[in-house]
Write a protein that holds these residues in place. Structure first.
Motif, PDB file in Angstrom:
ATOM      1  N   ALA A 181      98.588  82.725  26.135  1.00 11.81           N
ATOM      2  CA  ALA A 181      97.401  83.425  25.649  1.00 11.81           C
ATOM      3  C   ALA A 181      96.207  82.477  25.539  1.00 11.81           C
ATOM      4  CB  ALA A 181      97.686  84.057  24.298  1.00 11.81           C
ATOM      5  N   SER A 182      96.438  81.219  25.253  1.00 17.86           N
ATOM      6  CA  SER A 182      95.337  80.273  25.087  1.00 17.86           C
ATOM      7  C   SER A 182      94.898  79.646  26.403  1.00 17.86           C
ATOM      8  CB  SER A 182      95.732  79.166  24.106  1.00 17.86           C
ATOM      9  OG  SER A 182      96.737  78.356  24.677  1.00 17.86           O
ATOM     10  N   ASP A 183      95.544  79.973  27.505  1.00 17.76           N
ATOM     11  CA  ASP A 183      95.193  79.383  28.790  1.00 17.76           C
ATOM     12  C   ASP A 183      93.766  79.749  29.201  1.00 17.76           C
ATOM     13  OD1 ASP A 183      95.661  77.918  31.143  1.00 17.76           O
ATOM     14  OD2 ASP A 183      96.062  79.780  32.222  1.00 17.76           O
ATOM     15  N   GLY A 184      93.387  80.987  29.071  1.00 13.34           N
ATOM     16  CA  GLY A 184      92.029  81.404  29.422  1.00 13.34           C
ATOM     17  C   GLY A 184      90.992  80.784  28.509  1.00 13.34           C
ATOM     18  N   LEU A 185      91.338  80.608  27.253  1.00 14.88           N
ATOM     19  CA  LEU A 185      90.404  80.008  26.295  1.00 14.88           C
ATOM     20  C   LEU A 185      90.114  78.554  26.649  1.00 14.88           C
ATOM     21  CD1 LEU A 185      88.826  80.490  23.688  1.00 14.88           C
ATOM     22  CD2 LEU A 185      90.826  79.695  22.433  1.00 14.88           C
ATOM     23  N   GLY A 186      91.113  77.833  27.092  1.00 14.45           N
ATOM     24  CA  GLY A 186      90.909  76.443  27.502  1.00 14.45           C
ATOM     25  C   GLY A 186      90.032  76.333  28.728  1.00 14.45           C
ATOM     26  N   LYS A 187      90.208  77.256  29.661  1.00 13.92           N
ATOM     27  CA  LYS A 187      89.364  77.244  30.861  1.00 13.92           C
ATOM     28  C   LYS A 187      87.920  77.576  30.513  1.00 13.92           C
ATOM     29  CE  LYS A 187      93.013  78.088  34.112  1.00 13.92           C
ATOM     30  NZ  LYS A 187      93.440  78.759  35.301  1.00 13.92           N
ATOM     31  N   ALA A 188      87.732  78.526  29.616  1.00 14.15           N
ATOM     32  CA  ALA A 188      86.369  78.859  29.199  1.00 14.15           C
ATOM     33  C   ALA A 188      85.735  77.683  28.465  1.00 14.15           C
ATOM     34  CB  ALA A 188      86.378  80.096  28.315  1.00 14.15           C
ATOM     35  N   GLY A 189      86.519  77.013  27.636  1.00 15.15           N
ATOM     36  CA  GLY A 189      86.007  75.842  26.920  1.00 15.15           C
ATOM     37  C   GLY A 189      85.644  74.720  27.868  1.00 15.15           C
ATOM     38  N   GLY A 190      86.429  74.538  28.917  1.00 15.55           N
ATOM     39  CA  GLY A 190      86.117  73.515  29.906  1.00 15.55           C
ATOM     40  C   GLY A 190      84.840  73.824  30.662  1.00 15.55           C
ATOM     41  N   ALA A 191      84.656  75.097  31.004  1.00 18.99           N
ATOM     42  CA  ALA A 191      83.436  75.492  31.713  1.00 18.99           C
ATOM     43  C   ALA A 191      82.212  75.327  30.820  1.00 18.99           C
ATOM     44  CB  ALA A 191      83.555  76.940  32.181  1.00 18.99           C
ATOM     45  N   ILE A 192      82.325  75.707  29.571  1.00 18.07           N
ATOM     46  CA  ILE A 192      81.211  75.550  28.637  1.00 18.07           C
ATOM     47  C   ILE A 192      80.908  74.074  28.411  1.00 18.07           C
ATOM     48  CG2 ILE A 192      80.512  75.887  26.224  1.00 18.07           C
ATOM     49  CD1 ILE A 192      82.022  78.576  26.362  1.00 18.07           C
ATOM     50  N   GLY A 193      81.949  73.261  28.281  1.00 17.74           N
ATOM     51  CA  GLY A 193      81.753  71.822  28.095  1.00 17.74           C
ATOM     52  C   GLY A 193      81.069  71.172  29.285  1.00 17.74           C
ATOM     53  N   ALA A 194      81.452  71.562  30.500  1.00 12.24           N
ATOM     54  CA  ALA A 194      80.821  71.014  31.697  1.00 12.24           C
ATOM     55  C   ALA A 194      79.351  71.419  31.760  1.00 12.24           C
ATOM     56  CB  ALA A 194      81.560  71.487  32.954  1.00 12.24           C
ATOM     57  N   GLY A 195      79.068  72.660  31.388  1.00  4.96           N
ATOM     58  CA  GLY A 195      77.680  73.116  31.379  1.00  4.96           C
ATOM     59  C   GLY A 195      76.838  72.396  30.349  1.00  4.96           C
ATOM     60  N   ILE A 196      77.389  72.178  29.177  1.00  3.40           N
ATOM     61  CA  ILE A 196      76.655  71.468  28.124  1.00  3.40           C
ATOM     62  C   ILE A 196      76.407  70.020  28.533  1.00  3.40           C
ATOM     63  CG2 ILE A 196      76.865  70.570  25.767  1.00  3.40           C
ATOM     64  CD1 ILE A 196      78.179  73.219  25.017  1.00  3.40           C
ATOM     65  N   ALA A 197      77.377  69.391  29.191  1.00  8.15           N
ATOM     66  CA  ALA A 197      77.192  68.010  29.653  1.00  8.15           C
ATOM     67  C   ALA A 197      76.063  67.925  30.676  1.00  8.15           C
ATOM     68  CB  ALA A 197      78.490  67.477  30.251  1.00  8.15           C
ATOM     69  N   ALA A 198      76.025  68.884  31.605  1.00  3.27           N
ATOM     70  CA  ALA A 198      74.959  68.885  32.614  1.00  3.27           C
ATOM     71  C   ALA A 198      73.605  69.176  31.975  1.00  3.27           C
ATOM     72  CB  ALA A 198      75.272  69.912  33.697  1.00  3.27           C
ATOM     73  N   LEU A 199      73.580  70.115  31.047  1.00  4.03           N
ATOM     74  CA  LEU A 199      72.326  70.449  30.364  1.00  4.03           C
ATOM     75  C   LEU A 199      71.821  69.269  29.539  1.00  4.03           C
ATOM     76  CD1 LEU A 199      70.328  72.743  29.726  1.00  4.03           C
ATOM     77  CD2 LEU A 199      71.752  73.282  27.761  1.00  4.03           C
ATOM     78  N   GLY A 200      72.726  68.611  28.829  1.00  2.00           N
ATOM     79  CA  GLY A 200      72.341  67.444  28.029  1.00  2.00           C
ATOM     80  C   GLY A 200      71.807  66.314  28.885  1.00  2.00           C
ATOM     81  N   ALA A 201      72.395  66.117  30.054  1.00  4.04           N
ATOM     82  CA  ALA A 201      71.902  65.066  30.956  1.00  4.04           C
ATOM     83  C   ALA A 201      70.507  65.398  31.460  1.00  4.04           C
ATOM     84  CB  ALA A 201      72.853  64.889  32.127  1.00  4.04           C
ATOM     85  N   GLY A 202      70.276  66.659  31.782  1.00  2.37           N
ATOM     86  CA  GLY A 202      68.949  67.053  32.244  1.00  2.37           C
ATOM     87  C   GLY A 202      67.885  66.841  31.188  1.00  2.37           C
ATOM     88  N   VAL A 203      68.191  67.215  29.964  1.00  6.52           N
ATOM     89  CA  VAL A 203      67.239  67.021  28.867  1.00  6.52           C
ATOM     90  C   VAL A 203      67.028  65.531  28.598  1.00  6.52           C
ATOM     91  CG1 VAL A 203      66.901  67.366  26.384  1.00  6.52           C
ATOM     92  CG2 VAL A 203      67.708  69.246  27.798  1.00  6.52           C
ATOM     93  N   GLY A 204      68.100  64.765  28.616  1.00  9.11           N
ATOM     94  CA  GLY A 204      67.993  63.329  28.360  1.00  9.11           C
ATOM     95  C   GLY A 204      67.173  62.600  29.405  1.00  9.11           C
ATOM     96  N   ILE A 205      67.397  62.918  30.671  1.00 13.22           N
ATOM     97  CA  ILE A 205      66.632  62.265  31.729  1.00 13.22           C
ATOM     98  C   ILE A 205      65.175  62.701  31.680  1.00 13.22           C
ATOM     99  CG2 ILE A 205      66.381  62.085  34.243  1.00 13.22           C
ATOM    100  CD1 ILE A 205      69.436  62.095  34.383  1.00 13.22           C
ATOM    101  N   GLY A 206      64.941  63.947  31.301  1.00 11.96           N
ATOM    102  CA  GLY A 206      63.561  64.399  31.128  1.00 11.96           C
ATOM    103  C   GLY A 206      62.843  63.633  30.035  1.00 11.96           C
ATOM    104  N   GLN A 207      63.530  63.377  28.936  1.00 17.36           N
ATOM    105  CA  GLN A 207      62.939  62.598  27.841  1.00 17.36           C
ATOM    106  C   GLN A 207      62.693  61.151  28.263  1.00 17.36           C
ATOM    107  OE1 GLN A 207      61.906  63.534  24.754  1.00 17.36           O
ATOM    108  NE2 GLN A 207      62.249  65.630  25.424  1.00 17.36           N
TER     109      GLN A 207
END
Length: 83
Positions: free
Chosen positions: A10-36
């Motif tokens: 049951a938690s398999d889908g939740l882990g995949k969603a968490g991984g996708a959200i984490g990857a997106g946040i990492a990319a978003l944070g890098a974009g904001v950081g490089i912009g600064q």
């Protein structure tokens, strides 16, 4: 033992969603950081134009470090999706 298997399946889908959200946040944070970093470098060059070579070199080095950390975050997120 079957309850544990049910919980893990049951938690398999939740882990995949968490991984996708984490990857997106990492990319978003890098974009904001490089912009600064770019914003700060441009402001510094505007204040002290004769130091543009040193400022540019430090900006590129710092942006590379941020991009490297973001790459690790994205890879970890994608591995969470795949594995």
């Amino acid at each position: 033992m079957t309850l544990l298997n049910t919980i893990m399946l049951a938690s398999d889908g939740l882990g995949k969603a968490g991984g996708a959200i984490g990857a997106g946040i990492a990319a978003l944070g890098a974009g904001v950081g490089i912009g600064q970093i770019g914003k700060g470098a441009l402001e510094s060059i505007a204040r002290q134009p004769e130091a543009y070579e040193n400022i540019r070199a430090n900006m590129i080095l710092t942006a590379a470090f941020v991009e490297g950390v973001a790459l690790f975050g994205v890879i970890a997120g994608l591995l969470a999706i795949v594995l």
